[in-house]
Design an enzyme around this catalytic site. Structure first.
Site: not given
Ligand code: UGA
Length: 445
Positions: A20, A154-155, A209, A213, A265, A268, A325, A332
């Site tokens: 980020v 929002f990356l 946010k 997600n 993300c 979590k 991915k 993670r």
């Protein structure tokens, strides 16, 4: 009137050179701003000082090289050395098993900033559970509430630089007593990227946010549950979800079934939302269930491999992919790493290959045998399992690969390959979201 006009460069300090922070730094540098990039981790600092991006992310190495060469980005080893007008806090906020976020790294940066003589605008970009900003204000971590903002990112990893340059929305969270001039600076800087702009409260920014997600995670968990149902109903989930997604109220994105989702993300965020609700006396049934479903999907896939092989103990298994991915070296909450760990625990000999993440995975799983190529990973294997959707696995010369394997069996956790082609080549091919075939004449030893 500010000393800057609408397009003039600003000075930023970006604290934390994770994906980020680093993407924000080079993305802002491309807009003509000057950035002090602060990193305290010694390994990352050495890499950055040598001009190297310490992780895999498309386009970021080229962007950093250019930004360092032009002097737009400089690297510092401590927050206290910055003199920037705007500070972006981009440090990690990991969560524990109970879904509580550890925001101590944010607090430490705020403590450093409070000691400084300069009086920058402070912007938190790290993901925080709803209510965290208010707690930081209440507990005295922030020197000046009026100059404290949250601008969530929002990356997505793998497309982070493109996402930064073309945001789906720009959300600026601020206190009711915010300094309007500081707010205008942020609107000017972040608004320049385009995308709908939303000025909201600090809590609302956090919830946007968290909610975005969590909703993406819900969609994938639903797709994966449908994949399981299709497997047991004699249906293929591909055309099912394609047609379901044609309804514009549903949409086709984030409905790609897999054997589970990962990353730092989405998993979590489900836990964060569930915990945030519980702390306020509210059971978050939907998000809690999506989290449990994600764990169950991963277990079901491992058990399906076991059932197809008739046990994994002593079997040689080639795992293709370890990253959570494609397009990243991040492991993670990687379903691929969890699967490899499960197979090892159950007595399999696991040979794995990943073009970017193998080193990280090998440190997590010492018994994993890391192969130098995809072909090496599956040579002599009783099964090749596709665990990450790297395009190079689709491009493999599967006809030649078949001759190297002990058994021509592929189990595809990502629906990456074409079943017809694979079966014509003589493979027994099984995949997530399609019923287990009648073994297609390929004997398993
Ligand atoms: C996610 C969000 O997509 C970003 O918008 C957000 O900014 C970011 O988290 C963050 O909070 O920093 P990321 O973790 O990079 O981005 O990963 P995604 O591309 O969303 O994928 C997450 C997982 O879902 C991966 O394991 C991926 O393989 C899986 N996935 C994704 C599926 O299984 N099916 C899909 O249709 C889409």
């Amino acid at each position: 009137m500010s000393e800057h006009d609408a397009t003039s460069p600003r000075s930023f300090a970006v604290i934390g050179a994770g994906y980020v922070g680093l993407v924000s730094a080079v993305g802002l540098a491309r807009m003509g701003h000057r950035i002090e990039l602060v990193e305290t981790n010694p390994d990352r600092l050495v890499a950055l000082r040598n001009g190297l991006v310490p992780f895999t992310e498309l386009g970021v190495q080229e962007a950093l090289t250019a930004a360092l060469a032009s002097g737009a980005v400089t690297v510092l080893d401590h927050t206290s050395r910055t003199s920037a007008e705007i500070v972006l806090i981009c440090v990690g906020t990991p969560i524990d098993d109970q879904g509580h976020a550890d925001v101590s790294a944010v607090e430490a940066v705020l403590a450093d900033l409070a000691m400084m003589e300069t009086h920058p605008i402070i912007v938190v970009r790290s993901t925080m559970p709803v209510g965290t900003s208010q707690r930081l204000l209440r507990d005295g971590h922030v020197r000046d509430e009026a100059r404290f903002f949250t601008v969530p990112e929002f990356l997505a990893q793998g497309t982070a630089l493109a996402d930064f340059a073309k945001p789906t929305r720009v959300v600026i969270g601020r206190s009711p007593m915010s300094d309007r001039a500081a707010e205008a600076v942020l609107v000017e800087v972040f608004g320049a990227f385009g995308g709908p702009l939303r000025l909201v409260s600090l809590e609302e920014a956090e919830l946007i946010k968290n909610g975005a997600n969590a909703f993406l995670a819900l969609k994938i968990s639903f797709a994966n549950e449908m994949a399981g149902l299709a497997e047991r109903s004699g249906a293929d989930v591909g055309p099912v979800l394609e047609a379901v997604g044609l309804d514009p109220r549903i949409g086709s994105t984030y409905l790609r079934p897999s054997f589970g989702f990962g990353g730092s993300c989405l998993p979590k965020e489900l836990q964060t939302i569930a915990t945030s609700g519980q702390e306020r006396g509210l059971e978050m049934h939907v998000t809690a269930a999506a989290h449990l479903a994600n764990i169950a999907h991963q277990e079901r896939f491992a058990e399906r491999i076991e059932a197809i092989l008739g046990g994994v103990k002593g079997r040689r298994i080639g795992v293709l992919g370890l990253a959570f991915k494609a397009g990243t070296d991040d492991i993670r909450s990687s379903p691929a790493v969890r699967l490899a760990g499960w197979l090892l625990e159950h007595g399999a000999e696991v040979h794995a290959y990943d073009p970017a993440a193998a080193g990280h995975a090998a440190r997590t799983l010492p018994d994993l045998i890391v192969a130098g190529t995809a072909v090496d990973a599956v040579t002599g294997a009783d099964v090749a399992v596709i665990a990450t959707e790297w395009p190079e696995f689709r491009a493999l010369d599967w006809a030649s690969v078949k001759d190297t394997m002990a058994t021509p069996l592929v189990i595809d956790g990502r629906r990456l390959l074409d079943p017809t082609v694979m079966r014509e080549l003589g493979f027994r091919y099984e995949r997530v979201g399609s019923p287990t075939s009648e073994a297609a004449g390929v004997p398993l030893r």
